[in-house]
Design an enzyme around this catalytic site. Sequence first.
Site, PDB file in Angstrom:
ATOM      1  N   TYR A  92       7.282   3.986  -5.149  1.00  0.00           N
ATOM      2  CA  TYR A  92       8.583   4.395  -4.613  1.00  0.00           C
ATOM      3  C   TYR A  92       9.731   3.643  -5.316  1.00  0.00           C
ATOM      4  CZ  TYR A  92       6.796   6.830  -0.377  1.00  0.00           C
ATOM      5  OH  TYR A  92       6.221   7.697   0.508  1.00  0.00           O
ATOM      6  N   GLY A  93       9.417   2.474  -5.851  1.00  0.00           N
ATOM      7  CA  GLY A  93      10.443   1.570  -6.384  1.00  0.00           C
ATOM      8  C   GLY A  93      11.474   2.211  -7.297  1.00  0.00           C
TER       9      GLY A  93
ATOM     10  N   CYS B 288       6.647  -1.741   3.809  1.00  0.00           N
ATOM     11  CA  CYS B 288       7.097  -1.483   2.446  1.00  0.00           C
ATOM     12  C   CYS B 288       8.573  -1.857   2.380  1.00  0.00           C
ATOM     13  CB  CYS B 288       6.905  -0.001   2.122  1.00  0.00           C
ATOM     14  SG  CYS B 288       7.543   0.507   0.517  1.00  0.00           S
ATOM     15  N   ASN B 289       8.900  -2.758   1.473  1.00  0.00           N
ATOM     16  CA  ASN B 289      10.303  -3.199   1.369  1.00  0.00           C
ATOM     17  C   ASN B 289      11.202  -2.095   0.847  1.00  0.00           C
ATOM     18  OD1 ASN B 289      10.377  -6.408   1.687  1.00  0.00           O
ATOM     19  ND2 ASN B 289       8.452  -5.783   0.767  1.00  0.00           N
ATOM     20  N   THR B 290      10.666  -1.287  -0.066  1.00  0.00           N
ATOM     21  CA  THR B 290      11.465  -0.217  -0.654  1.00  0.00           C
ATOM     22  C   THR B 290      11.843   0.790   0.423  1.00  0.00           C
ATOM     23  OG1 THR B 290      10.168  -0.561  -2.662  1.00  0.00           O
ATOM     24  CG2 THR B 290      11.530   1.407  -2.579  1.00  0.00           C
TER      25      THR B 290
ATOM     26  N   GLU C 225      -1.495  -1.090  -8.047  1.00  0.00           N
ATOM     27  CA  GLU C 225      -2.120   0.190  -7.648  1.00  0.00           C
ATOM     28  C   GLU C 225      -3.314   0.511  -8.546  1.00  0.00           C
ATOM     29  OE1 GLU C 225      -1.408   2.750  -5.182  1.00  0.00           O
ATOM     30  OE2 GLU C 225      -0.259   1.187  -4.186  1.00  0.00           O
TER      31      GLU C 225
ATOM     32  N   CYS D 100       8.163  -7.507  -1.965  1.00  0.00           N
ATOM     33  CA  CYS D 100       7.418  -6.244  -2.091  1.00  0.00           C
ATOM     34  C   CYS D 100       6.028  -6.519  -1.559  1.00  0.00           C
ATOM     35  CB  CYS D 100       7.362  -5.818  -3.554  1.00  0.00           C
ATOM     36  SG  CYS D 100       6.281  -4.395  -3.847  1.00  0.00           S
ATOM     37  N   THR D 101       5.524  -5.645  -0.710  1.00  0.00           N
ATOM     38  CA  THR D 101       4.254  -5.947  -0.047  1.00  0.00           C
ATOM     39  C   THR D 101       3.045  -5.827  -0.987  1.00  0.00           C
ATOM     40  OG1 THR D 101       4.174  -3.673   0.806  1.00  0.00           O
ATOM     41  CG2 THR D 101       5.083  -5.365   2.258  1.00  0.00           C
ATOM     42  N   HIS D 102       3.266  -5.329  -2.194  1.00  0.00           N
ATOM     43  CA  HIS D 102       2.177  -5.331  -3.179  1.00  0.00           C
ATOM     44  C   HIS D 102       1.989  -6.709  -3.835  1.00  0.00           C
ATOM     45  CE1 HIS D 102       2.435  -0.952  -2.962  1.00  0.00           C
ATOM     46  NE2 HIS D 102       1.422  -0.824  -3.808  1.00  0.00           N
TER      47      HIS D 102
END
Length: 275
Positions: free
Chosen positions: A47-48, A78-80, A157, A191-193
């Site tokens: 999404y970024g 999700c921060n985005t 991802e 960012c949660t990733h």
Amino acid sequence: VSVRAGDPRAIGVFDSGVGGLTVLSELHRRLPNESTVYLGDNARAPYGPRDADEVRRFTLEGVDWLLRQDPKLLVLACNTATSQALDAVRAASPVPVLGVVRPGAVAAAASTRVGRVGVIATAGTVRSGAYPAAIDEAQSSIVVSQQACPDLVPLVEAGQTDDDAARAAVAGYLGELLLADPGIDTLLLGCTHYPVLRPLIEEIVGRSVAVVDSAFTTALAAEDLLDALTARRVDLRPPTRRIASTGDLGRFSAVARLLADGPLPPVEAAELASD
Ligand code: DGL
């Protein structure tokens, strides 16, 4: 608000992909008797780089799917999505909605001693200005430097969390950030990733910089909210745990195993109603 005392319904958790599993793990640790249902929109991650309208539309479609599972609380992990769609999701949801930006800001403000914080996040989150605003709200004297890291979500991802490409990308972005402010003593993973890349990140920034993320403080916020509403699940039977994705299920499971804290349920296929 349609939340009941001792509410047995699940907590719905949304992310663009696998990153929100870092928040899900913390929710399970903090609230072990709660049922959860997780949705990753992997088919459309990242999404970024997308514009705010598209992030809002995709997030609302994901949330719509989660609301059909009848949750008592939604967590935008999700921060985005949080930085660009939290208000829209709140307006559309009959149940309370928590985002990850304020909890992340609280963690960063609590950590810094010198009042200088670095934030790494997606391009969309950086552009939104949500973190400087939320950190300022938590404590107004803190100086915030931000760095967008567009290559990191695709690497995570793809399950590349410790190879040469990941190392080069992380080193490059952190180099830029430390050039902008060599005096930070706290680095917020916005960012949660990114918590998956934490060992690499910590190695590169060194011991003088504390690395914090929003997972723990988001779980804390969920716990406080359920307590305030007396809505914790009291059922003595084991809770249910569901995970769904819009993307390739095999790939999701393989990467999810790197992020989850225990065995994963079989991943379900989710079809979103898009217009
Ligand atoms: N986990 C999402 C975040 O926290 C990643 C967004 C993306 O898909 O780029 O920002």
